[in-house]
Design an enzyme around this catalytic site. Structure first.
Site, PDB file in Angstrom:
ATOM      1  N   LYS A 247      32.858  36.690  38.804  1.00  0.00           N
ATOM      2  CA  LYS A 247      32.351  37.972  38.043  1.00  0.00           C
ATOM      3  C   LYS A 247      32.848  37.781  37.103  1.00  0.00           C
ATOM      4  O   LYS A 247      32.113  37.012  36.286  1.00  0.00           O
ATOM      5  CB  LYS A 247      34.064  38.880  38.797  1.00  0.00           C
ATOM      6  CG  LYS A 247      33.797  38.719  40.682  1.00  0.00           C
ATOM      7  CD  LYS A 247      32.249  39.138  41.253  1.00  0.00           C
ATOM      8  CE  LYS A 247      31.949  38.446  43.067  1.00  0.00           C
ATOM      9  NZ  LYS A 247      33.193  39.060  43.189  1.00  0.00           N
TER      10      LYS A 247
ATOM     11  N   ARG B  65      36.036  14.020  42.374  1.00  0.00           N
ATOM     12  CA  ARG B  65      36.313  14.992  43.168  1.00  0.00           C
ATOM     13  C   ARG B  65      38.134  15.093  43.021  1.00  0.00           C
ATOM     14  O   ARG B  65      38.814  16.068  43.200  1.00  0.00           O
ATOM     15  CB  ARG B  65      36.541  13.999  44.865  1.00  0.00           C
ATOM     16  CG  ARG B  65      36.909  14.907  45.921  1.00  0.00           C
ATOM     17  CD  ARG B  65      36.825  15.616  47.586  1.00  0.00           C
ATOM     18  NE  ARG B  65      36.541  13.567  47.866  1.00  0.00           N
ATOM     19  CZ  ARG B  65      37.829  12.959  47.496  1.00  0.00           C
ATOM     20  NH1 ARG B  65      38.881  13.080  48.152  1.00  0.00           N
ATOM     21  NH2 ARG B  65      37.345  11.786  48.250  1.00  0.00           N
TER      22      ARG B  65
ATOM     23  N   TYR C 258      39.294  42.115  49.668  1.00  0.00           N
ATOM     24  CA  TYR C 258      38.205  42.376  49.435  1.00  0.00           C
ATOM     25  C   TYR C 258      37.651  41.657  50.432  1.00  0.00           C
ATOM     26  O   TYR C 258      38.385  41.399  51.503  1.00  0.00           O
ATOM     27  CB  TYR C 258      38.107  40.759  48.187  1.00  0.00           C
ATOM     28  CG  TYR C 258      36.736  39.952  48.480  1.00  0.00           C
ATOM     29  CD1 TYR C 258      35.645  41.082  47.637  1.00  0.00           C
ATOM     30  CD2 TYR C 258      35.896  39.031  49.226  1.00  0.00           C
ATOM     31  CE1 TYR C 258      33.931  40.272  47.733  1.00  0.00           C
ATOM     32  CE2 TYR C 258      35.206  38.429  48.872  1.00  0.00           C
ATOM     33  CZ  TYR C 258      33.755  38.775  48.167  1.00  0.00           C
ATOM     34  OH  TYR C 258      33.239  38.639  48.026  1.00  0.00           O
TER      35      TYR C 258
ATOM     36  N   ASP D 178      45.324  38.673  42.997  1.00  0.00           N
ATOM     37  CA  ASP D 178      43.450  38.268  43.105  1.00  0.00           C
ATOM     38  C   ASP D 178      43.488  39.442  41.579  1.00  0.00           C
ATOM     39  O   ASP D 178      43.341  41.109  42.254  1.00  0.00           O
ATOM     40  CB  ASP D 178      43.108  38.889  44.185  1.00  0.00           C
ATOM     41  CG  ASP D 178      41.194  38.419  43.860  1.00  0.00           C
ATOM     42  OD1 ASP D 178      40.901  38.911  42.887  1.00  0.00           O
ATOM     43  OD2 ASP D 178      40.588  38.438  44.925  1.00  0.00           O
TER      44      ASP D 178
HETATM   45  C1  LIG Z   1      33.751  38.485  44.522  1.00  0.00           C
HETATM   46  C2  LIG Z   1      35.300  38.615  45.064  1.00  0.00           C
HETATM   47  C3  LIG Z   1      36.142  37.252  45.423  1.00  0.00           C
HETATM   48  C4  LIG Z   1      34.724  36.935  46.078  1.00  0.00           C
HETATM   49  O1  LIG Z   1      34.854  34.947  45.255  1.00  0.00           O
HETATM   50  P1  LIG Z   1      33.114  34.179  45.519  1.00  0.00           P
HETATM   51  O2  LIG Z   1      33.133  34.051  43.760  1.00  0.00           O
HETATM   52  O3  LIG Z   1      32.320  35.057  46.038  1.00  0.00           O
HETATM   53  O4  LIG Z   1      33.526  33.299  46.683  1.00  0.00           O
HETATM   54  C5  LIG Z   1      36.931  37.795  45.937  1.00  0.00           C
HETATM   55  N1  LIG Z   1      38.392  38.796  44.807  1.00  0.00           N
HETATM   56  C6  LIG Z   1      37.388  39.686  44.983  1.00  0.00           C
HETATM   57  C7  LIG Z   1      38.176  40.701  44.350  1.00  0.00           C
HETATM   58  C8  LIG Z   1      35.827  39.687  44.764  1.00  0.00           C
HETATM   59  O5  LIG Z   1      34.975  40.690  43.993  1.00  0.00           O
END
Ligand SMILES: *Cc1c(COP(=O)(O)O)cnc(C)c1O
Length: 413
Positions: free
Chosen positions: A225, A64, A117, A200
């Site tokens: 992604k 952890r 998001y 982000d």
């Molecule tokens: C998918 C996504 C998230 C969330 O991510 P997870 O891995 O699904 O928790 C946050 N921001 C953007 C721009 C995303 O495309």
């Protein structure tokens, strides 16, 4: 050396793992200390009871807190954004929520770019509010001057603690000027209250946009992604300087939302092909965007490569300064409405009808009824999330096959 040259080896010493060429999966919850003295020393460092000595390295204690698959992955991920350090998480949402919980306190305001998001929006509006943290959104297409005006109008300058940005905005590709946001954040920072700029960077990173260079304090990723890139793992990451990542890792230790060794191993494997994948995806996207732009059944294509200096000088300037590629996310308005969009989506064969993005296979979806279905009708109209809008995450297939697929589907609309 460039990051792509280092992704296969950086931070891994084969001699520590029986000569294995590849970093093994350290599927273990705990680590054996050589001696009680060593264990005591590791804990002193882990709990910040004393400073590290010059030659001392933090040892492994418990998964952890740290694990080789995570540490090596974090070192490699840091290279792309030239960050001091990185913390990886079991999802993008856990990376985002941990950053917000660490840097915000009751009474603070977070100012975010809209549209956000969906998961992040829900967290800000329904979870942070439980802890007395308030929020306001600005439109992604606003200039920094207007963002500042908005802060003044709302009278939140003194309580502002974080500006949180998604750029390009999903699904319309509107751009936020990061250097402009940095100036706004600095304006409302005081000696005892720093306003953090968090970005982000899921849509463009870690290859095509490096927010730390444009004044961001924190980058967050859904590593699900482009970084993961194969639609087979959920993961997240946060990057920044030593000071902020130390804070993020400390909270991560106590929330227990770090990635596991298997996720770490999968992401290391993904990083080896990150650049070739993303380069090919961007090339394919350019071909597809041009094809769509000339199609009589398509009204408008939202592709960053089509930004024009004449028609949209502000966004064009931000694009040139902030991004090194037009990326591989396209959205476009079909002639018609939901019926026509659904007909098109249902007819595609190679591109798969699914949310998520950045993967090797092309993915298509309908933002208005899927990823952005809980955005209010007024905001949908404002951001151009129409019933005829389709989002296309371009994969690594041959672009001519993708275009043939689009062509046959459009013919049925
Ligand atoms: C998918 C996504 C998230 C969330 O991510 P997870 O891995 O699904 O928790 C946050 N921001 C953007 C721009 C995303 O495309």
């Amino acid at each position: 050396m460039r990051p792509e040259s280092l992704m296969m080896s950086y931070g891994y010493k084969p001699e520590l793992s029986e000569g294995a060429l590849k970093c093994p999966i350290f599927q273990t919850s705990t680590f054996v200390f050589k001696s009680a003295e060593e264990g005591k020393g590791f804990f002193e460092l882990a709990y910040g009871l004393r400073e590290k000595e010059a030659t001392e390295e933090m040892g492994l204690i418990y998964s952890r807190l740290n694990n080789p698959d995570l540490e090596i992955l974090e070192n490699r991920l840091s290279l792309w954004d030239e960050a001091d350090d990185c913390a990886v998480f079991e999802s993008g949402m856990s990376a985002i929520s941990t950053v917000m919980l660490e840097f915000l306190e009751p009474g603070d305001y977070i100012l975010y770019s809209n549209p956000l998001y969906g998961g992040t929006y829900h967290f800000v509006k329904n979870v942070l509010t439980k802890y007395g943290i308030k929020s306001l959104g600005f439109h992604a297409f606003e200039s920094p001057e207007n963002i500042e005006k908005y802060i003044e109008e709302q009278g939140i300058g003194e309580k502002l603690k974080m500006i949180y940005v998604e750029t390009p905005a999903n699904p319309t590709n509107a751009l936020v000027d990061l250097e402009g946001c940095r100036r706004v954040a600095d304006k409302y920072s005081t000696p005892d209250k720093k306003v953090y700029l968090a970005v982000d960077n899921t849509y463009m990173g870690p290859l095509w946009q490096h927010p730390l260079k444009h004044g961001a304090d924190l980058i967050v990723y859904s590593a699900t992604k482009y970084i993961g890139g194969h639609s087979d793992v959920i993961a997240g990451a946060v990057l920044g300087n030593m000071e902020v990542i130390k804070r993020v890792k400390t909270l991560r230790t106590f929330l227990g939302n770090m990635a596991g060794p298997w996720t770490g191993w999968l992401l290391m494997r993904s990083l080896e092909t990150l650049k070739v994948r993303m380069d090919q995806q961007a090339k394919n996207a350019e071909q597809i965007a041009h094809y769509l732009n000339n199609h009589p059944k398509v009204n408008k294509v939202h592709y960053l490569g089509f930004l024009s200096e004449k028609e949209d000088p502000r966004n064009y300037e931000v694009f040139k300064r902030q991004l090194s590629s037009a990326g591989a996310m396209i959205s476009f308005d079909l002639v018609g409405g939901e019926k026509e969009s659904f007909r098109f989506l249902n007819a595609l064969k190679l591109a798969k009808l699914a949310v998520s993005l950045g993967s090797t296979e092309s993915l298509v979806e309908h933002p208005s009824s899927m990823t952005h279905s809980d955005v209010s009708p007024e905001d949908k109209a404002l951001y151009g999330i129409t019933d005829s809008l389709v989002r296309f995450s371009v994969g690594v297939e041959h672009y001519e096959d993708l275009i043939a697929d689009i062509e046959q589907a459009l013919a049925l609309v």
